[in-house]
Design an enzyme around this catalytic site. Sequence first.
Site, PDB file in Angstrom:
ATOM      1  N   GLY A 135     -13.991   7.362  -0.504  1.00 12.40           N
ATOM      2  CA  GLY A 135     -12.818   8.110  -0.186  1.00 12.40           C
ATOM      3  C   GLY A 135     -12.758   9.525  -0.592  1.00 12.40           C
ATOM      4  O   GLY A 135     -11.546   9.918  -0.507  1.00 12.40           O
ATOM      5  N   GLY A 165     -10.968  11.878   1.692  1.00  7.89           N
ATOM      6  CA  GLY A 165      -9.539  11.450   1.971  1.00  7.89           C
ATOM      7  C   GLY A 165      -8.494  12.505   1.368  1.00  7.89           C
ATOM      8  O   GLY A 165      -8.731  13.163   0.586  1.00  7.89           O
ATOM      9  N   GLY A 202      -8.636  11.650  -2.260  1.00  8.64           N
ATOM     10  CA  GLY A 202     -10.174  11.880  -3.036  1.00  8.64           C
ATOM     11  C   GLY A 202     -10.480  13.539  -2.728  1.00  8.64           C
ATOM     12  O   GLY A 202     -11.155  13.918  -3.804  1.00  8.64           O
ATOM     13  N   TYR A 257      -2.302  -6.089   2.673  1.00  9.38           N
ATOM     14  CA  TYR A 257      -2.809  -4.965   1.865  1.00  9.38           C
ATOM     15  C   TYR A 257      -2.830  -4.965   0.476  1.00  9.38           C
ATOM     16  O   TYR A 257      -3.609  -4.615  -0.169  1.00  9.38           O
ATOM     17  CB  TYR A 257      -2.234  -3.632   2.532  1.00  9.38           C
ATOM     18  CG  TYR A 257      -2.663  -2.214   1.937  1.00  9.38           C
ATOM     19  CD1 TYR A 257      -4.038  -1.898   1.943  1.00  9.38           C
ATOM     20  CD2 TYR A 257      -1.981  -1.659   1.141  1.00  9.38           C
ATOM     21  CE1 TYR A 257      -4.593  -0.903   1.109  1.00  9.38           C
ATOM     22  CE2 TYR A 257      -1.955  -0.502   0.483  1.00  9.38           C
ATOM     23  CZ  TYR A 257      -3.396  -0.006   0.383  1.00  9.38           C
ATOM     24  OH  TYR A 257      -3.812   1.068  -0.294  1.00  9.38           O
ATOM     25  N   LYS A 297      -5.727  -5.302  -2.620  1.00  6.45           N
ATOM     26  CA  LYS A 297      -6.035  -4.358  -3.730  1.00  6.45           C
ATOM     27  C   LYS A 297      -5.570  -4.889  -5.009  1.00  6.45           C
ATOM     28  O   LYS A 297      -6.362  -4.524  -5.909  1.00  6.45           O
ATOM     29  CB  LYS A 297      -5.118  -3.335  -3.483  1.00  6.45           C
ATOM     30  CG  LYS A 297      -5.452  -2.421  -2.025  1.00  6.45           C
ATOM     31  CD  LYS A 297      -6.685  -1.756  -2.089  1.00  6.45           C
ATOM     32  CE  LYS A 297      -6.488  -0.317  -2.898  1.00  6.45           C
ATOM     33  NZ  LYS A 297      -8.131   0.324  -2.690  1.00  6.45           N
ATOM     34  N   HIS A 323       2.696   7.492   5.552  1.00  7.02           N
ATOM     35  CA  HIS A 323       3.401   6.810   4.790  1.00  7.02           C
ATOM     36  C   HIS A 323       4.770   7.183   4.582  1.00  7.02           C
ATOM     37  O   HIS A 323       5.347   8.462   5.359  1.00  7.02           O
ATOM     38  CB  HIS A 323       3.034   6.998   3.281  1.00  7.02           C
ATOM     39  CG  HIS A 323       1.820   5.973   2.956  1.00  7.02           C
ATOM     40  ND1 HIS A 323       0.226   6.526   3.241  1.00  7.02           N
ATOM     41  CD2 HIS A 323       1.447   4.669   2.917  1.00  7.02           C
ATOM     42  CE1 HIS A 323      -0.469   5.531   3.092  1.00  7.02           C
ATOM     43  NE2 HIS A 323       0.198   4.384   2.875  1.00  7.02           N
ATOM     44  N   TRP A 344      13.434   3.938   9.291  1.00  5.20           N
ATOM     45  CA  TRP A 344      13.031   2.412   9.275  1.00  5.20           C
ATOM     46  C   TRP A 344      14.265   1.957   8.589  1.00  5.20           C
ATOM     47  O   TRP A 344      14.886   2.475   7.546  1.00  5.20           O
ATOM     48  CB  TRP A 344      11.980   2.400   8.707  1.00  5.20           C
ATOM     49  CG  TRP A 344      10.553   2.765   9.276  1.00  5.20           C
ATOM     50  CD1 TRP A 344      10.057   4.003   9.373  1.00  5.20           C
ATOM     51  CD2 TRP A 344       9.785   1.945  10.226  1.00  5.20           C
ATOM     52  NE1 TRP A 344       8.656   3.975  10.121  1.00  5.20           N
ATOM     53  CE2 TRP A 344       8.600   2.719  10.779  1.00  5.20           C
ATOM     54  CE3 TRP A 344       9.900   0.602  10.719  1.00  5.20           C
ATOM     55  CZ2 TRP A 344       7.786   2.210  11.489  1.00  5.20           C
ATOM     56  CZ3 TRP A 344       8.846   0.392  11.690  1.00  5.20           C
ATOM     57  CH2 TRP A 344       7.878   1.143  12.234  1.00  5.20           C
ATOM     58  N   ARG A 357      12.484   2.535  -3.386  1.00  3.92           N
ATOM     59  CA  ARG A 357      11.039   2.075  -3.796  1.00  3.92           C
ATOM     60  C   ARG A 357      10.710   3.121  -5.021  1.00  3.92           C
ATOM     61  O   ARG A 357      11.356   4.240  -5.025  1.00  3.92           O
ATOM     62  CB  ARG A 357      10.125   2.409  -2.573  1.00  3.92           C
ATOM     63  CG  ARG A 357       8.788   1.771  -2.733  1.00  3.92           C
ATOM     64  CD  ARG A 357       9.040   0.003  -2.699  1.00  3.92           C
ATOM     65  NE  ARG A 357       7.894  -0.608  -3.011  1.00  3.92           N
ATOM     66  CZ  ARG A 357       7.750  -1.896  -3.367  1.00  3.92           C
ATOM     67  NH1 ARG A 357       8.665  -2.761  -3.844  1.00  3.92           N
ATOM     68  NH2 ARG A 357       6.460  -2.445  -3.299  1.00  3.92           N
TER      69      ARG A 357
END
Length: 213
Positions: free
Chosen positions: A13, A16, A19, A139, A143, A182, A205, A212
Site C-alpha cells: 500500500g 496509497g 503509504g 472490514y 483487520k 471516508h 449520512w 466517532r
Amino acid sequence: MINLKNKNILVTGGNGFLGKFVVEKLKDRGCRNIFIPRSKDYDLVRMECIRKVYKDAKPDIVIHLAAKVGGIGANQRNPGLFFYANAVMGIELMHEAHLAGVEKCVCLGTVCAYPNWAPVPFKEKDLWNGYPEETNAPYGLAKKMLLVQAQAYRQQYGFNAIYLIPVNMYGPGDNFDPRSSHVIPALILKFFQAKMGRSNEVVLWGDGSASRE
C-alpha cells in the site's frame, strides 16, 4: 530505534493515501531499499503473489498498509469482499513474514474495529467491549484479527509484530470520490458542493447524532 538505512523494507500500500507519507518519512530517515508492490504485479489476496513479493523484496522489515477499504457506502456494497480480502491478505502476509525470518512486521488496523458504542475518546481497554458498527463490521473484524495473530505469533514464536490503530485519517491527497471516500473528505466535498451551488442545506449520512473518534 532500529537503524533502517540499510534494511530492505517492504511497504504494501506504499502508493496509497497513507503509504505515500510513510514512504516519504522512510526516505527522510535515509532508507534506500524500499519495495512497493503494485497491485497489477502482485495481487496480495493470492498466496502465490504473497510468496513472490517476499522472494522479490527479501524484506528485513514489513509495513503492511494495503487494504480493501472505503466509506459507509462502499462497506454496505462490499461486506464479503472487504472481509475476505483484508483477512486473507493480512493473515498470509504476517505468516509469510514469520516464515521468512522478517525482523519486524508492522500491521495497520482500523478504528472500525472498535465497538459501536465505545466512549469517545477511544481507549485501548474498550477495544473488545462489544461488536463493531454493523456497516463496517466485516472490514473492522478482518483487520482486528491481525491483532490476535500478532499477539499469538509473538507468544509462540517470539515474532516481532506490531499492530497500530489510526483514527480517522485525512489530509492532502485524500480520496474525495463520493462512492468510496471516508467521512471527513465526504463531509468536505458535500459542504464545498453546497457552497458552490449556493444550497441552503447539506444532506449527510444518518440522523445527525453519530459521533466517532
